[in-house]
Design a protein around this motif. Structure first.
Motif, mmCIF file in Angstrom:
data_model
loop_
_atom_site.group_PDB
_atom_site.id
_atom_site.type_symbol
_atom_site.label_atom_id
_atom_site.label_comp_id
_atom_site.label_asym_id
_atom_site.label_seq_id
_atom_site.Cartn_x
_atom_site.Cartn_y
_atom_site.Cartn_z
ATOM 1 N N MET A 227 -10.025 11.415 -8.779
ATOM 2 C CA MET A 227 -8.713 11.218 -9.400
ATOM 3 C C MET A 227 -7.802 10.502 -8.395
ATOM 4 O O MET A 227 -7.697 10.921 -7.247
ATOM 5 N N PRO A 228 -7.121 9.436 -8.832
ATOM 6 C CA PRO A 228 -6.275 8.684 -7.897
ATOM 7 C C PRO A 228 -5.063 9.501 -7.444
ATOM 8 O O PRO A 228 -4.537 10.323 -8.185
ATOM 9 N N VAL A 229 -4.671 9.254 -6.211
ATOM 10 C CA VAL A 229 -3.505 9.931 -5.640
ATOM 11 C C VAL A 229 -2.249 9.199 -6.110
ATOM 12 O O VAL A 229 -2.174 7.965 -6.043
ATOM 13 N N LEU A 230 -1.288 9.945 -6.578
ATOM 14 C CA LEU A 230 -0.025 9.348 -7.014
ATOM 15 C C LEU A 230 0.743 8.821 -5.800
ATOM 16 O O LEU A 230 0.679 9.402 -4.717
ATOM 17 N N PRO A 231 1.516 7.741 -5.980
ATOM 18 C CA PRO A 231 2.341 7.246 -4.883
ATOM 19 C C PRO A 231 3.334 8.312 -4.412
ATOM 20 O O PRO A 231 3.767 9.172 -5.179
#
Length: 145
Positions: free
Chosen positions: A1-5
Motif C-alpha cells: 500500500m502506498p504511503v500518503l504524502p
C-alpha cells in the motif's frame, strides 16, 4: 500500500511549519517541524488563513511574493513553485492578484496542495473552506462637507 504524502498524513496539505496554531500539534518523528491538525478541514482552514494573512496583512500581491515567503529559496525551488501555482490559477507569477476573494484563495489552495503533495484529494472541501475567507476590514472613506 502506498504511503500518503506527509502533508496528507498530517492533515496539513500546505505543509505549514508548526507554530502553535489552534488545535495543531507538532508532527511526530525525528525530523518533526510541520504542524499536524486533527482533521483535514482544520488543516485546510490553516492553509486558507495563512494565504489570507500573506495577502491582506503582509501586502504580498503576487504569486512570486507569496510563494517566496511560503517556500523560501533556501529550502525550495521557489521559482518553479511560483510558476506552477501561477499556471494553475491562470496568471503571470508577477501579476498583481488583487483583493482576497474566495475563488482566488480556493485556486491558490488547490495549487499549493498539488505542489506540496502531488495530489489534491479533498474535492469540494477546498472550495467550502475557501468560501469562508475572513473578511478584511475596508477603510471607510472620510466624508468631507
Amino acid at each position: 500500500m502506498p504511503v500518503l504524502p506527509r502533508g496528507i498524513r498530517n492533515n496539513n496539505p500546505g505543509n505549514l511549519n508548526f507554530a502553535h496554531q489552534a488545535g495543531a500539534v507538532l508532527e511526530p518523528g525525528p525530523n518533526a517541524r510541520f504542524a499536524r491538525f486533527p482533521t483535514a478541514e482544520a488543516g485546510l482552514e490553516a492553509l486558507r488563513d495563512q494565504l489570507t494573512r500573506y495577502i491582506a496583512r503582509d501586502k504580498l500581491s503576487t504569486v512570486n511574493a507569496i510563494i517566496a515567503k511560503w517556500a523560501p529559496p533556501n529550502e525550495n525551488n521557489t521559482s518553479a513553485y511560483a510558476q506552477f501555482v501561477a499556471r494553475k490559477i491562470g496568471v503571470e507569477a508577477s501579476a498583481d492578484l488583487g483583493p482576497v476573494t474566495p475563488p482566488l484563495i480556493g485556486k491558490m489552495m488547490m495549487a499549493i496542495i498539488e505542489y506540496e503533495n502531488g495530489q489534491t484529494p479533498y474535492g469540494d472541501l477546498v472550495a467550502q473552506v475557501a468560501a469562508e475567507v475572513p473578511q478584511t476590514p475596508q477603510k471607510t472613506p472620510i466624508k468631507t462637507a
